[in-house]
Design an enzyme around this catalytic site. Structure first.
Site, PDB file in Angstrom:
ATOM      1  N   ARG A 234      -6.392  -3.467   1.107  1.00  0.00           N
ATOM      2  CA  ARG A 234      -6.276  -2.102   1.608  1.00  0.00           C
ATOM      3  C   ARG A 234      -7.479  -1.755   2.467  1.00  0.00           C
ATOM      4  O   ARG A 234      -8.627  -2.093   2.111  1.00  0.00           O
ATOM      5  CB  ARG A 234      -6.208  -1.102   0.438  1.00  0.00           C
ATOM      6  CG  ARG A 234      -4.820  -0.947  -0.159  1.00  0.00           C
ATOM      7  CD  ARG A 234      -3.856  -0.305   0.840  1.00  0.00           C
ATOM      8  NE  ARG A 234      -2.507  -0.201   0.347  1.00  0.00           N
ATOM      9  CZ  ARG A 234      -1.537  -1.127   0.488  1.00  0.00           C
ATOM     10  NH1 ARG A 234      -1.792  -2.260   1.092  1.00  0.00           N
ATOM     11  NH2 ARG A 234      -0.317  -0.900   0.042  1.00  0.00           N
ATOM     12  N   GLU A 263      -4.608   3.813   9.519  1.00  0.00           N
ATOM     13  CA  GLU A 263      -3.448   3.078  10.044  1.00  0.00           C
ATOM     14  C   GLU A 263      -2.409   4.073  10.528  1.00  0.00           C
ATOM     15  O   GLU A 263      -2.249   5.125   9.877  1.00  0.00           O
ATOM     16  CB  GLU A 263      -2.854   2.185   8.950  1.00  0.00           C
ATOM     17  CG  GLU A 263      -3.766   1.035   8.597  1.00  0.00           C
ATOM     18  CD  GLU A 263      -3.173   0.084   7.541  1.00  0.00           C
ATOM     19  OE1 GLU A 263      -1.949   0.134   7.298  1.00  0.00           O
ATOM     20  OE2 GLU A 263      -3.944  -0.692   6.976  1.00  0.00           O
ATOM     21  N   HIS A 281      -1.202  -4.935   9.461  1.00  0.00           N
ATOM     22  CA  HIS A 281      -0.672  -4.798   8.091  1.00  0.00           C
ATOM     23  C   HIS A 281       0.605  -5.635   7.916  1.00  0.00           C
ATOM     24  O   HIS A 281       1.678  -5.121   7.611  1.00  0.00           O
ATOM     25  CB  HIS A 281      -0.403  -3.313   7.771  1.00  0.00           C
ATOM     26  CG  HIS A 281      -0.396  -3.024   6.306  1.00  0.00           C
ATOM     27  ND1 HIS A 281      -0.901  -1.874   5.771  1.00  0.00           N
ATOM     28  CD2 HIS A 281       0.052  -3.726   5.241  1.00  0.00           C
ATOM     29  CE1 HIS A 281      -0.759  -1.880   4.458  1.00  0.00           C
ATOM     30  NE2 HIS A 281      -0.179  -3.003   4.116  1.00  0.00           N
TER      31      HIS A 281
HETATM   32  P1  NAD Z   1      -2.983  -6.405  -8.976  1.00  0.00           P
HETATM   33  O1  NAD Z   1      -2.904  -5.084  -9.613  1.00  0.00           O
HETATM   34  O2  NAD Z   1      -2.134  -7.504  -9.500  1.00  0.00           O
HETATM   35  O3  NAD Z   1      -4.492  -6.910  -8.976  1.00  0.00           O
HETATM   36  C1  NAD Z   1      -5.560  -6.106  -8.667  1.00  0.00           C
HETATM   37  C2  NAD Z   1      -6.757  -6.588  -9.452  1.00  0.00           C
HETATM   38  O4  NAD Z   1      -7.877  -5.841  -9.046  1.00  0.00           O
HETATM   39  C3  NAD Z   1      -6.620  -6.389 -10.951  1.00  0.00           C
HETATM   40  O5  NAD Z   1      -6.796  -7.597 -11.643  1.00  0.00           O
HETATM   41  C4  NAD Z   1      -7.686  -5.391 -11.283  1.00  0.00           C
HETATM   42  O6  NAD Z   1      -8.257  -5.596 -12.564  1.00  0.00           O
HETATM   43  C5  NAD Z   1      -8.690  -5.626 -10.190  1.00  0.00           C
HETATM   44  N1  NAD Z   1      -9.595  -4.513  -9.977  1.00  0.00           N
HETATM   45  C6  NAD Z   1      -9.325  -3.177 -10.036  1.00  0.00           C
HETATM   46  N2  NAD Z   1     -10.436  -2.463  -9.808  1.00  0.00           N
HETATM   47  C7  NAD Z   1     -11.434  -3.356  -9.599  1.00  0.00           C
HETATM   48  C8  NAD Z   1     -12.804  -3.227  -9.320  1.00  0.00           C
HETATM   49  N3  NAD Z   1     -13.392  -2.041  -9.209  1.00  0.00           N
HETATM   50  N4  NAD Z   1     -13.538  -4.352  -9.167  1.00  0.00           N
HETATM   51  C9  NAD Z   1     -12.959  -5.570  -9.260  1.00  0.00           C
HETATM   52  N5  NAD Z   1     -11.656  -5.761  -9.551  1.00  0.00           N
HETATM   53  C10 NAD Z   1     -10.899  -4.664  -9.701  1.00  0.00           C
HETATM   54  O7  NAD Z   1      -2.682  -6.153  -7.428  1.00  0.00           O
HETATM   55  P2  NAD Z   1      -2.112  -7.197  -6.388  1.00  0.00           P
HETATM   56  O8  NAD Z   1      -0.629  -7.215  -6.457  1.00  0.00           O
HETATM   57  O9  NAD Z   1      -2.843  -8.486  -6.536  1.00  0.00           O
HETATM   58  O10 NAD Z   1      -2.525  -6.489  -5.016  1.00  0.00           O
HETATM   59  C11 NAD Z   1      -3.856  -6.516  -4.565  1.00  0.00           C
HETATM   60  C12 NAD Z   1      -4.024  -5.664  -3.312  1.00  0.00           C
HETATM   61  O11 NAD Z   1      -3.236  -6.178  -2.252  1.00  0.00           O
HETATM   62  C13 NAD Z   1      -3.598  -4.212  -3.472  1.00  0.00           C
HETATM   63  O12 NAD Z   1      -4.498  -3.384  -2.815  1.00  0.00           O
HETATM   64  C14 NAD Z   1      -2.249  -4.156  -2.751  1.00  0.00           C
HETATM   65  O13 NAD Z   1      -1.959  -2.865  -2.293  1.00  0.00           O
HETATM   66  C15 NAD Z   1      -2.530  -5.095  -1.621  1.00  0.00           C
HETATM   67  N6  NAD Z   1      -1.358  -5.652  -0.946  1.00  0.00           N
HETATM   68  C16 NAD Z   1      -1.431  -5.739   0.421  1.00  0.00           C
HETATM   69  C17 NAD Z   1      -0.391  -6.287   1.120  1.00  0.00           C
HETATM   70  C18 NAD Z   1      -0.457  -6.349   2.602  1.00  0.00           C
HETATM   71  O14 NAD Z   1       0.570  -6.242   3.251  1.00  0.00           O
HETATM   72  N7  NAD Z   1      -1.603  -6.559   3.179  1.00  0.00           N
HETATM   73  C19 NAD Z   1       0.730  -6.768   0.449  1.00  0.00           C
HETATM   74  C20 NAD Z   1       0.763  -6.690  -0.936  1.00  0.00           C
HETATM   75  C21 NAD Z   1      -0.309  -6.128  -1.619  1.00  0.00           C
HETATM   76  C1  MLT Z   2       2.167  -3.541  -0.096  1.00  0.00           C
HETATM   77  O1  MLT Z   2       1.333  -2.899  -0.720  1.00  0.00           O
HETATM   78  O2  MLT Z   2       3.194  -3.998  -0.608  1.00  0.00           O
HETATM   79  C2  MLT Z   2       1.885  -3.837   1.332  1.00  0.00           C
HETATM   80  O3  MLT Z   2       0.953  -3.024   1.833  1.00  0.00           O
HETATM   81  C3  MLT Z   2       3.044  -4.110   2.161  1.00  0.00           C
HETATM   82  C4  MLT Z   2       3.785  -2.993   2.815  1.00  0.00           C
HETATM   83  O4  MLT Z   2       4.003  -1.952   2.272  1.00  0.00           O
HETATM   84  O5  MLT Z   2       4.233  -3.206   3.904  1.00  0.00           O
END
Ligand code: NAD
Ligand code: MLT
Length: 531
Positions: A234, A263, A281
């Site tokens: 994010r 964004e 993104h």
């Molecule tokens: P998740 O909830 O499975 O994992 C997140 C991890 O972060 C957890 O293990 C949690 O304990 C840890 N965490 C929380 N606060 C913390 C802190 N202060 N310090 C260290 N660790 C901490 O989430 P995920 O499914 O692995 O997603 C991770 C990120 O990726 C999210 O921000 C999600 O929105 C993002 N994401 C982005 C895209 C994209 O299109 N770029 C796609 C999917 C997910």
């Molecule tokens: C997500 O959190 O799943 C990603 O940011 C992907 C999206 O919404 O396009």
């Protein structure tokens, strides 16, 4: 025929998901609808499906008077005010597992592209210059990658980078040591430690107050000279202003960014650096992920509108598919047990003690407690009570709820839910389990042992334990055309109070209950319970 429920989809989701929605609901696909128009029309919809752009806040939710569910087609929920949704009884569901592989792969792509200057070289060559000098990169082999947040995506990135022979270290204060071991990541107790030791840093936390700007100027100061960073989680987890300075000073050698503080990101000053690779993104933008996400969110929204249990509800405990399968009949049992109290008692409950016993306790029992509270409150509240708001509504009514777990049941039933409900002047005890056919069974009421199916209609009768009561009672029901399906009679001591729980095939009118009260030995008006 009931009109079809309506869903509005405000951002692009896969055709497969839209098709699934259309098979069950009336669908308005309004990709890019303005905030003003959405606020104007949201009261026409039962469900809203968004991705990461639509802001779901107090203003929108309070105008969405028909809304039952907000579906987040994706993972991050930072654009959704979940507390507000909970307060309004609106389910929030997302698709956390559907795009993790794609996001992990995009992370690797950005890491490789930024460290090998791929995009920069590509532009150069296509611009007509064959030159290799500016594009010398670095290997991942033997380097240390620091992963911040070892959740779903962080752990997948760890596994993939292990295959490059990288040393993986990770900082995540919210997970058990076992998870670090499972993903062969060396645990770091502080972010500072991780930053100091990393050649590459990749962030994978949600965006929270705590993680916002967690990689900041102070961290860049601690970091190794030439550190490389990736953010595919994010925007804002890495502070853009600090990154800009660190790139200018040369402290950071490259960055791969899929997400931005603002964004859509246009004219972001970070775009001016050749050693920064950016994508708009795209982490979840693969055919596979989008198909999974679209189908998954459509299925969940349809389930939610049917009042069924939804697998990935944010404002309820998360249950794995197997766990949900196992718990589903117990959830039904708990809800039906909750239904009993106000059908028998008229005094308000102030305290509830739930005890779960047996193997069932190896699961997340919070869902059972919520189901019990829903069953208890739904019949007596005007407000729409559902799994999401039941606990909050109970709290607001001053009901204190306590849960205990016992690994083994001390009764003859393997799994048992026991509930004691206390009111100002009343106390009621209920215990329930599942029958062999996995149907809900009440096995105790006020310590009277019974085995009553919580199905259809049940007549509950208190009588004196003496001959000549059951016969006339049953005859009277028969005379009135009420068929008895099954009957359980329970007493604690011979000659004292007994309780009859009688499953009947049809509704028993109040006038009949009045007549039954006149039967010699029946004490008080029999009660009709409906399930
Ligand atoms: P998740 O909830 O499975 O994992 C997140 C991890 O972060 C957890 O293990 C949690 O304990 C840890 N965490 C929380 N606060 C913390 C802190 N202060 N310090 C260290 N660790 C901490 O989430 P995920 O499914 O692995 O997603 C991770 C990120 O990726 C999210 O921000 C999600 O929105 C993002 N994401 C982005 C895209 C994209 O299109 N770029 C796609 C999917 C997910
Ligand atoms: C997500 O959190 O799943 C990603 O940011 C992907 C999206 O919404 O396009």
């Amino acid at each position: 025929m009931e009109p079809r429920r309506k869903v509005i989809v405000t951002e692009r989701i896969a055709e497969e998901g839209l098709a699934l929605l259309k098979s069950e609901l009336e669908v308005d696909f309004r990709d890019g609808i303005s905030r003003e128009e959405l606020l104007e029309i949201i009261d026409q919809y039962d469900a809203l499906i968004v991705r990461s752009v639509t802001k779901v806040d107090e203003e929108l939710i309070s105008r969405g008077t028909r809304l039952k569910v907000v579906g987040r087609a994706g993972n991050g929920i930072d654009n959704i005010d979940v507390d507000v949704c909970t307060r309004h009884g609106v389910i929030v569901a997302n698709t956390p597992d559907s795009n993790t592989i794609s996001a992990a792969e995009q992370t690797i792509a950005l890491l490789l592209a930024s460290s090998r200057k791929t995009a920069w070289a590509n532009n150069f060559l296509k611009g007509g210059t064959w030159d290799r000098k500016p594009f010398r990169g670095v290997e991942l082999y033997g380097k240390t990658v620091g992963i911040v947040g070892l959740g779903r995506i962080g752990s997948m990135v760890a596994t993939r980078l292990k295959a490059f022979n990288m040393k993986v270290i990770a900082y995540d204060p919210y997970i058990a040591d076992e998870r670090f071991e499972r993903f062969e990541a060396e645990k770091k107790n502080t972010l500072e430690e991780l930053v100091q030791e990393s050649d590459f840093i990749s962030v994978h936390t949600p965006k929270t107050e705590e993680t916002f700007h967690m990689i900041n100027a102070k961290m860049f100061k601690l970091a190794k000279e030439g550190v490389r960073v990736v953010n595919c989680a994010r925007g804002g987890i890495i502070e853009e202003e600090a990154l800009l300075e660190a790139l200018k000073s040369g402290k950071v050698h490259s960055a791969g960014l899929d997400v931005f503080e603002k964004e859509p990101a246009i004219n972001n000053p970070l775009f001016e650096f050749d050693n920064v690779v950016v994508t708009p993104h795209l982490g979840a933008d693969t055919y596979e992920a989008q198909r999974r996400v679209g189908e998954n969110i459509a299925e969940q929204v349809v389930l939610a509108l049917k009042g069924d249990i939804v697998p990935n509800v944010i404002n309820l405990p998360t249950l794995m598919t197997d766990e949900l399968q196992y718990l589903r009949p117990y959830i039904g049992l708990a809800e039906k047990m909750g239904n009993i109290y106000y059908q028998i008692e008229k005094s308000p409950v102030t305290r509830i003690e739930l005890t779960y016993s047996g193997p069932i306790t190896q699961n997340e029992t919070e869902m059972l407690t919520v189901a019990f509270l829903k069953g208890l409150l739904a019949p007596v509240m005007l407000e729409n009570v559902n799994y999401v708001n039941a606990r909050l509504l109970a709290e607001e009514r001053g009901i204190k709820v306590f849960e205990t777990k016992q690994p083994q049941s001390n009764k003859r039933y393997k799994n048992l839910i026991n509930v004691n409900l206390f009111g100002k002047d009343s106390e009621k005890q209920l215990a329930g389990t599942l029958s062999r056919a996995r149907q809900p069974l009440l096995v105790e009421i006020d310590s009277f042992e019974t085995e009553t199916n919580l199905e259809g209609y049940v007549v509950m009768v208190e009588n004196i334990d003496k001959p000549g009561v059951i016969g006339p009672f049953a005859t009277m029901l028969g005379d009135k055309g009420v068929n008895i399906a099954s009957m359980k009679v329970a007493r604690k001591n011979k000659g004292e109070t007994a309780v009859m729980m009688v499953n009947v095939d049809n509704k028993v009118e109040e006038s009949i209950l009045e007549r039954l009260e006149q039967v010699d030995g029946i004490t008080g008006r029999p009660k009709l319970l409906k399930f």
